[in-house]
Design an enzyme around this catalytic site. Structure first.
Site, PDB file in Angstrom:
ATOM      1  N   THR A  71       0.919  -1.304   0.135  1.00 22.63           N
ATOM      2  CA  THR A  71       0.215  -0.349   0.217  1.00 22.63           C
ATOM      3  C   THR A  71       0.816   1.462   0.148  1.00 22.63           C
ATOM      4  O   THR A  71       0.597   1.889  -0.542  1.00 22.63           O
ATOM      5  CB  THR A  71      -1.453  -0.124   1.249  1.00 22.63           C
ATOM      6  OG1 THR A  71      -2.071  -1.188   1.255  1.00 22.63           O
ATOM      7  CG2 THR A  71      -1.651   1.093   1.283  1.00 22.63           C
ATOM      8  N   THR A 234      13.885   5.166  10.181  1.00 21.48           N
ATOM      9  CA  THR A 234      14.664   3.780  10.446  1.00 21.48           C
ATOM     10  C   THR A 234      14.492   2.933  10.086  1.00 21.48           C
ATOM     11  O   THR A 234      12.802   1.947  10.059  1.00 21.48           O
ATOM     12  CB  THR A 234      15.132   3.731  12.334  1.00 21.48           C
ATOM     13  OG1 THR A 234      15.619   4.720  12.008  1.00 21.48           O
ATOM     14  CG2 THR A 234      16.127   2.635  12.627  1.00 21.48           C
ATOM     15  N   CYS A 322     -13.917  -5.589   3.072  1.00 16.50           N
ATOM     16  CA  CYS A 322     -14.708  -5.230   4.601  1.00 16.50           C
ATOM     17  C   CYS A 322     -14.342  -4.364   5.676  1.00 16.50           C
ATOM     18  O   CYS A 322     -13.753  -3.710   5.808  1.00 16.50           O
ATOM     19  CB  CYS A 322     -14.559  -6.440   5.068  1.00 16.50           C
ATOM     20  SG  CYS A 322     -15.267  -7.282   6.091  1.00 16.50           S
TER      21      CYS A 322
HETATM   22  N1  PLP Z   1      -1.979  -4.442  -4.206  1.00 14.55           N
HETATM   23  C1  PLP Z   1      -2.574  -5.653  -4.601  1.00 14.55           C
HETATM   24  C2  PLP Z   1      -2.576  -6.234  -6.053  1.00 14.55           C
HETATM   25  C3  PLP Z   1      -3.378  -6.461  -3.480  1.00 14.55           C
HETATM   26  O1  PLP Z   1      -3.449  -7.338  -3.757  1.00 14.55           O
HETATM   27  C4  PLP Z   1      -2.646  -5.590  -2.131  1.00 14.55           C
HETATM   28  C5  PLP Z   1      -2.494  -6.810  -0.730  1.00 14.55           C
HETATM   29  O2  PLP Z   1      -3.735  -7.863  -0.941  1.00 14.55           O
HETATM   30  C6  PLP Z   1      -2.171  -4.509  -1.729  1.00 14.55           C
HETATM   31  C7  PLP Z   1      -1.467  -3.896  -3.076  1.00 14.55           C
HETATM   32  C8  PLP Z   1      -0.955  -4.902  -0.883  1.00 14.55           C
HETATM   33  O3  PLP Z   1      -0.284  -4.356  -0.262  1.00 14.55           O
HETATM   34  P1  PLP Z   1       0.315  -4.466   1.846  1.00 14.55           P
HETATM   35  O4  PLP Z   1      -1.094  -5.617   2.112  1.00 14.55           O
HETATM   36  O5  PLP Z   1       1.239  -4.951   1.746  1.00 14.55           O
HETATM   37  O6  PLP Z   1      -0.352  -3.356   1.978  1.00 14.55           O
END
Ligand code: PLP
Length: 378
Positions: A71, A234, A322
């Site tokens: 994310t 860090t 959800c």
């Molecule tokens: N992008 C995709 C296609 C994902 O499936 C996910 C998680 O389900 C993410 C981004 C987000 O990754 P993270 O859980 O490491 O934040």
């Protein structure tokens, strides 16, 4: 009751060897930015992981920037490239079936003066060259299209799409969270490329954004000069070491893992096709990602089915967000052209390499039994 975990697209179990590699770094004292021995050792551990990433994904050592998650990587790709550009282009194209970590950044980009336009996807969440070309113009700064869709498990031809973006003078960001560590993939041809360790048996809370040398990038999280001034703070040394080790093992075991996942999924799908002909699979062929299968059972809301499955020992997902305890209709299925009520029926089963064909069959039998009970046709 032994539970059957079929939600590997959400997260995967931590590999015991990865945990072992991480363990010393959970208690080691050195700050990687410190010049003393303890600090230098921590920095070396990070650099070994960076080397593994660069080698696995065919990018440069200096192009790898560790962040907290897939994310954060996507947020940084979009905001960092938009803030860092010297171009006057102001249009950003994003796939309609992207993860929320891309789509939910749009309001911020708009506040910064960018126009965000969604590229329509097809019935199986893929972005075609034609739909991209229709929207690309000399105002387009960046195109963001994911490698594999997390709900349906279908692949986009991101190399071709990136080529089209470049021809129009735009940069390309690929969210490869669902493919890195799963199938052979490299950063080649991409300007920004993200992934996350917990999707391939690494730890949660660590990911990376690879930024091609010379591509615009402005730090969003600011402070010290860590991660080549792209992301201050860090470093999560144990997490980074775990990411590197998980990626290394995933590379070595990739073929075998794929075969095992595919066998468990095939057993599930075959049983379901025979015993529950009402089930509607969301892709005409099995999805390219070997662990994924997505379907609907007309007349059963995903929420009700998932509760019943959970009680019966099966962990699956709708693939959708959800919030406040209730499942919202999948934005991916809506983008694919499903109605609101159909989008509330989507079920995602994602197999991992530790699943067996016997588990696939048992999961299918449970799904059939619970579906018949809910539909009242037992
Ligand atoms: N992008 C995709 C296609 C994902 O499936 C996910 C998680 O389900 C993410 C981004 C987000 O990754 P993270 O859980 O490491 O934040």
């Amino acid at each position: 009751m032994k539970r059957i975990y079929l939600d590997h697209a959400a997260t995967t179990p931590l590999d015991p060897s990865v945990l072992e590699a991480m363990q010393p770094w959970l208690s080691a004292v050195g700050n990687p930015s410190s010049g003393h021995q303890e600090g230098r050792r921590a920095k070396e551990a990070i650099d070994i992981a960076r080397e593994i990433v660069a080698e696995s994904l065919d990018c440069l050592f200096g192009e790898v920037c560790f962040v907290s998650s897939g994310t954060e990587a996507a947020n940084l790709a979009l905001l960092g490239s938009a803030l860092g550009t010297t171009s006057s282009r102001r249009k950003i194209l994003v796939g309609a079936s992207e993860h929320h970590c891309v789509l939910h950044v749009a309001p911020l980009l708009e506040r910064l003066g960018f126009e965000v336009v969604e590229i329509p996807c097809d019935r199986e969440a893929r972005i075609s060259a034609e739909s991209l070309v229709e929207l690309l113009d000399d105002e387009t700064l960046l195109v963001a299209v994911m490698h594999a869709n997390n709900e349906l498990g279908t692949l986009n031809d991101v190399s071709s799409l990136a080529g089209l973006a470049h021809q129009a003078g735009a940069a390309f960001f690929c969210d490869a969270v669902q493919t890195v560590g799963q199938i052979p993939v490299t950063m080649s041809g991409m300007d920004y490329f993200s992934f996350s360790a917990h999707k391939f048996n690494g730890p949660k809370g660590i990911g990376a954004l690879c930024v091609q040398a010379g591509a615009p990038m402005e730090a969003v999280i600011r402070g010290g000069g860590q991660e080549r001034e792209v992301r201050a703070g860090t470093e999560n040394v144990a997490g980074i070491v775990g990411l590197g080790e998980a990626l290394r093992i995933a590379g070595l075991e990739m073929e075998e893992r794929q075969t095992r996942k595919a066998a468990a999924r095939a057993a599930f799908v075959d049983k379901l096709k025979t015993d529950l002909p009402e089930a509607r699979f969301s892709t005409s062929e099995l999805p390219e990602l070997k662990g994924h299968i997505h379907l609907r059972i007309p007349g059963i809301r995903a929420e009700n089915m998932l509760i019943a499955l959970d009680r019966a020992g099966i962990s699956a997902s709708s693939g959708a967000a959800c919030s406040s305890g209730s499942i919202e209709p999948s934005h991916v299925l809506l983008a694919c052209g499903y109605s609101q009520s159909e989008a509330e029926e989507g079920l995602r089963f994602t197999f991992g390499h530790e699943n067996t064909p016997a588990e696939g069959i048992l999961a299918a039998q449970t799904l059939v039994r619970e579906a018949r009970r809910i539909l009242g046709t037992l």
